[in-house]
Each structure stands twice: as structure tokens, then as C-alpha cells.
Design a protein around this motif. Structure first.
Motif, short mmCIF file in Angstrom:
data_model
loop_
_atom_site.label_atom_id
_atom_site.label_comp_id
_atom_site.label_asym_id
_atom_site.label_seq_id
_atom_site.Cartn_x
_atom_site.Cartn_y
_atom_site.Cartn_z
N GLY A 140 1.51 5.62 -8.04
CA GLY A 140 2.03 4.30 -7.70
C GLY A 140 0.93 3.44 -7.11
N SER A 141 0.74 2.24 -7.64
CA SER A 141 -0.37 1.39 -7.21
C SER A 141 -0.27 0.99 -5.75
N GLY A 142 0.96 0.85 -5.22
CA GLY A 142 1.11 0.48 -3.82
C GLY A 142 0.57 1.53 -2.87
N CYS A 143 0.49 2.77 -3.32
CA CYS A 143 -0.09 3.86 -2.53
C CYS A 143 -1.55 4.09 -2.91
N ALA A 144 -1.82 4.10 -4.21
CA ALA A 144 -3.13 4.51 -4.71
C ALA A 144 -4.22 3.47 -4.48
N LEU A 145 -3.91 2.19 -4.74
CA LEU A 145 -4.95 1.16 -4.64
C LEU A 145 -5.52 1.04 -3.22
N PRO A 146 -4.67 1.03 -2.17
CA PRO A 146 -5.25 0.96 -0.83
C PRO A 146 -6.13 2.17 -0.49
N ALA A 147 -5.68 3.37 -0.88
CA ALA A 147 -6.47 4.57 -0.59
C ALA A 147 -7.81 4.53 -1.31
N LYS A 148 -7.80 4.10 -2.56
CA LYS A 148 -9.05 4.00 -3.32
C LYS A 148 -9.93 2.88 -2.78
N GLY A 149 -9.29 1.82 -2.27
CA GLY A 149 -10.06 0.75 -1.64
C GLY A 149 -10.77 1.23 -0.40
N ALA A 150 -10.08 2.06 0.39
CA ALA A 150 -10.70 2.62 1.59
C ALA A 150 -11.89 3.52 1.23
#
Length: 388
Positions: free
Chosen positions: A79-89
Motif C-alpha cells: 500500500g502506497s500510504g505505508c510504503a512511500l513514506p518508509a521508502k522516503g525515509a
């Protein structure tokens, strides 16, 4: 004569009820002036949200504190709402000189706890939680804190959240969401839920009949749903009917059937509201499209997240509205906040806001990442971390 008097009284009561109106959630219709004021207010708020509510970026901060081992636990990498922030970090971590490990929580609290304990065993300096709430991981978080591991909540709800039982805070740090918005829950309730409602009221000129998909087994969706209903209740000529669903309904493929059943039960509904965009590709969108083909062509579909898949659905017309949020920026902002904690400082407002978007105003990008775009915030953080 007694029955005649009762009949006259009943008739008089019916006249009064008819005069008051029976539209809206409470069954009491306000005056035309009151309704017009609510619609005007909703249109004004929606116009501002379409323009975007991002604030100023941080101007200064500590230099990078390198050499840190950090685990970024995402509720799911699907899910992008979970994955994108983690990958951004993780991307931000490279500029900070950190070793960042992104792990998949698989939308399973058991896995969340296992990953937190694995981070402890790996002697991590910090754990960043992305859509992984304290209530589901309280025991493992206690173990992390006892081991001296910093626990940071990004888009996550601490144990003092009202939908987590109102206990004590356990996160060592968390991402602030703006002036007077101390927690993620406050952001969802004060900004996101009302923004969806304002668009619904404005778009229907105060004549909305909403089928709301209501999920109460997830605190995030409870915040969005409760604040959406509270704002809609101010529109006395609007109606909201809730269709309950659970995470299990999503995984078992029942969401489409539940949405279709709700639309069948309420044939006058002109809006479907999903508290998360992630629901739309897995059943909600199909149910709405089916209803449109069956004659309800004006049926509107509103959501929240503005994920990459949501942008495509908006362009195709399947989805009509979303409260867009910059998810990758969220990860960078979380990394900056954690770096401030490592340096012994305080977190600051990241400037992250929202941007409402509809089928006619979808940003021409694959991923919405703030009004100014990714280069603006990334170069600003890198400048700060380099001490410039």
C-alpha cells in the motif's frame, strides 16, 4: 370528540414536522439562509484546499548525525500510504549517513511486533513506524524503550490516542502536523475528514446523500470517518448513511459486495465516501461503476490519500475526488525529525499540508509530493543536514 381532538392534534403536528423538513441526518432542516451559509463556507474551504495548504519549510536545524542504524517499519509494502513514506525515509537516510532497513509489516500486528523485536536484536538505534500504531505494538515498544532504542511515530497513532483507549504516550518522538496539531490523530480529525465533507457539501450544493464506508477496526479510518460525519451534520439538507466494513472484508474480497449492497439499499444516494483510497481499486470503484452503468451516472466517489493509483483513477473518472497528501515528503520529514532528536533538539513543523484534487485538477505527475515538488523539500533538508 376525544378522538377528533387527537386527530386534529396529530394533523397539526404533521404540519409542523413538514414545515421543519425531514432532510439531513438529524431530520431537522435548517433555514435556507443557514443552509446557504454552510454551503458557502464549504466552497470557501474547498477552494483553499484545492490551492494546497503546504506551509513554509524549516529554515534551519542540526547537521546530520551519521552512523545510525534505523529500521523503518511500514504497515505494508503493498500500500502506497505505508510504503512511500518508509521508502522516503530510507532515501533521506542516505544523505544523513544512516543504515536504514525498510521492512514489511504485511498489515499484520503479529508481524509488526516481530519486526520491532528483530530491530531490537539487530541493535538498532531507532525504529520508525509508518502507519503502525502503538496500540497494536505496545508490548514490543516497551521492550524497545527498555533496550534504549528510540521509537518514532511518523504517520502513526500513539497509545494516548482516543481510539487507542486514551492511555499514556509511548513514542519517544513523532512528526508534528502543523500549528496546534500535536498528533497524527488531530491532523486526520481536524484537516482530512472535514476536507472530504466540505467538498461533498460544496459539490452537491448541500444536497448530498452519502453512503459512507465506515471502518471502526482501524483508528485512522475512525478519525477520518468521525470527523467527516461531524462536518456533514452541519449540513441539515444532507444525509449520511454508514455501511460498516472491516479489514477482513478487504482481504476476503467482500468490500465490493458491501458497497453494492449499500447503494442498492439507498437508491437516492449521490455520493460514496471511502476513508482510504486503497479501498477503491479492491472493490469500491467496481461497485460504483456498476451502479453508474445501471443508471446512476451522476454518482460521485470521494476518497483520501491521493496515492499514485488514485491519480490514475481520478484521471479516468472512476474516482471524482481525493484529499491528496505528499507521502514521500512525509518520510523525509520524519527522517529530519528523528535527526533532530539524535542531535538533542526538538522537532519542528515540516510544512506538510494537503491538496484536494478532483477529476479536472489532477496534478500532472505520477506521485503527488507537495505543491512545490520533491526537489524543493529534498534540497532544503540536504542543505540543513550539510550545515549550510
Amino acid at each position: 370528540m376525544r378522538y377528533a381532538r387527537l386527530a386534529i392534534a396529530a394533523a397539526a403536528a404533521m404540519v409542523l414536522l413538514t414545515a421543519c423538513g425531514e432532510n439531513g441526518p438529524s431530520g431537522n432542516r435548517g433555514s435556507d439562509a443557514d443552509v446557504a451559509a454552510v454551503v458557502a463556507q464549504a466552497k470557501k474551504a474547498t477552494e483553499a484546499n484545492f490551492a494546497g495548504t503546504d506551509r513554509e519549510l524549516p529554515e534551519s536545524g542540526p547537521k546530520a548525525v551519521p552512523g545510525k542504524k534505523v529500521w523503518a517499519i511500514a504497515c505494508s509494502l503493498q500500500g502506497s500510504g505505508c510504503a512511500l513514506p518508509a521508502k522516503g525515509a530510507a532515501a533521506a537516510g542516505k544523505h544523513l549517513g544512516w543504515d536504514v532497513k525498510v521492512v514489511d509489516g504485511k498489515l499484520d500486528p503479529k508481524v509488526y511486533n516481530q519486526q520491532i523485536r528483530a530491530a531490537i536484536a539487530d541493535k538498532a538505534d531507532a525504529i520508525m513506524l509508518f502507519s503502525v500504531d502503538c496500540a497494536a505494538t505496545k508490548g514490543a515498544i516497551s521492550e524497545a524503550k527498555a533496550a534504549g532504542v528510540v521509537v518514532f511515530g511518523a504517520n502513526a497513532l500513539d497509545c494516548d490516542d482516543k481510539f487507542a483507549g486514551g492511555g499514556e504516550r509511548m513514542f519517544d518522538g513523532y512528526l508534528p502536523w502543523g500549528e496546534n496539531l500535536d498528533t497524527y490523530g488531530q491532523f486526520l480529525s481536524t484537516v482530512v475528514g472535514p476536507a472530504i465533507a466540505d467538498w461533498v457539501i460544496a459539490e452537491t450544493d448541500g444536497k448530498a446523500f452519502v453512503v459512507e464506508l465506515k471502518q471502526d477496526d482501524l483508528a485512522v479510518t475512525r478519525h477520518v470517518g468521525e470527523s467527516f460525519r461531524a462536518r456533514m451534520a452541519e449540513c441539515s439538507t444532507c444525509t449520511v448513511e454508514s455501511i460498516p466494513y472491516t479489514s477482513g472484508d478487504i482481504f476476503s474480497g467482500k468490500l465490493q459486495g458491501k458497497t453494492a449492497a449499500g447503494l442498492s439499499k439507498f437508491p437516492k444516494a449521490n455520493v460514496v465516501m471511502s476513508p482510504l483510497d486503497a479501498n477503491i481499486p479492491v472493490g469500491v470503484g467496481a461497485a460504483v461503476e456498476q451502479a453508474r452503468k445501471a443508471g446512476r451516472s451522476d454518482l460521485l466517489l470521494a476518497g483520501h490519500e491521493g496515492s499514485p493509483s488514485s491519480l490514475k483513477l481520478l484521471r479516468s473518472g472512476v474516482q471524482n475526488f481525493a484529499v491528496g497528501r505528499p507521502m514521500t515528503w512525509l518520510g523525509w520529514a520524519a527522517a529530519d525529525s528523528l535527526n533532530r532528536l539524535f542531535a538533542g533538539g526538538d522537532v519542528v513543523d515540516s510544512g506538510i499540508g494537503i491538496k484536494s484534487m478532483d477529476s479536472d485538477s489532477v496534478p500532472d505527475v505520477e506521485e503527488y509530493d507537495g505543491n512545490a515538488g520533491a526537489d524543493a523539500y529534498q534540497q532544503n533538508y540536504i542543505r540543513i543536514w550539510q550545515g549550510k
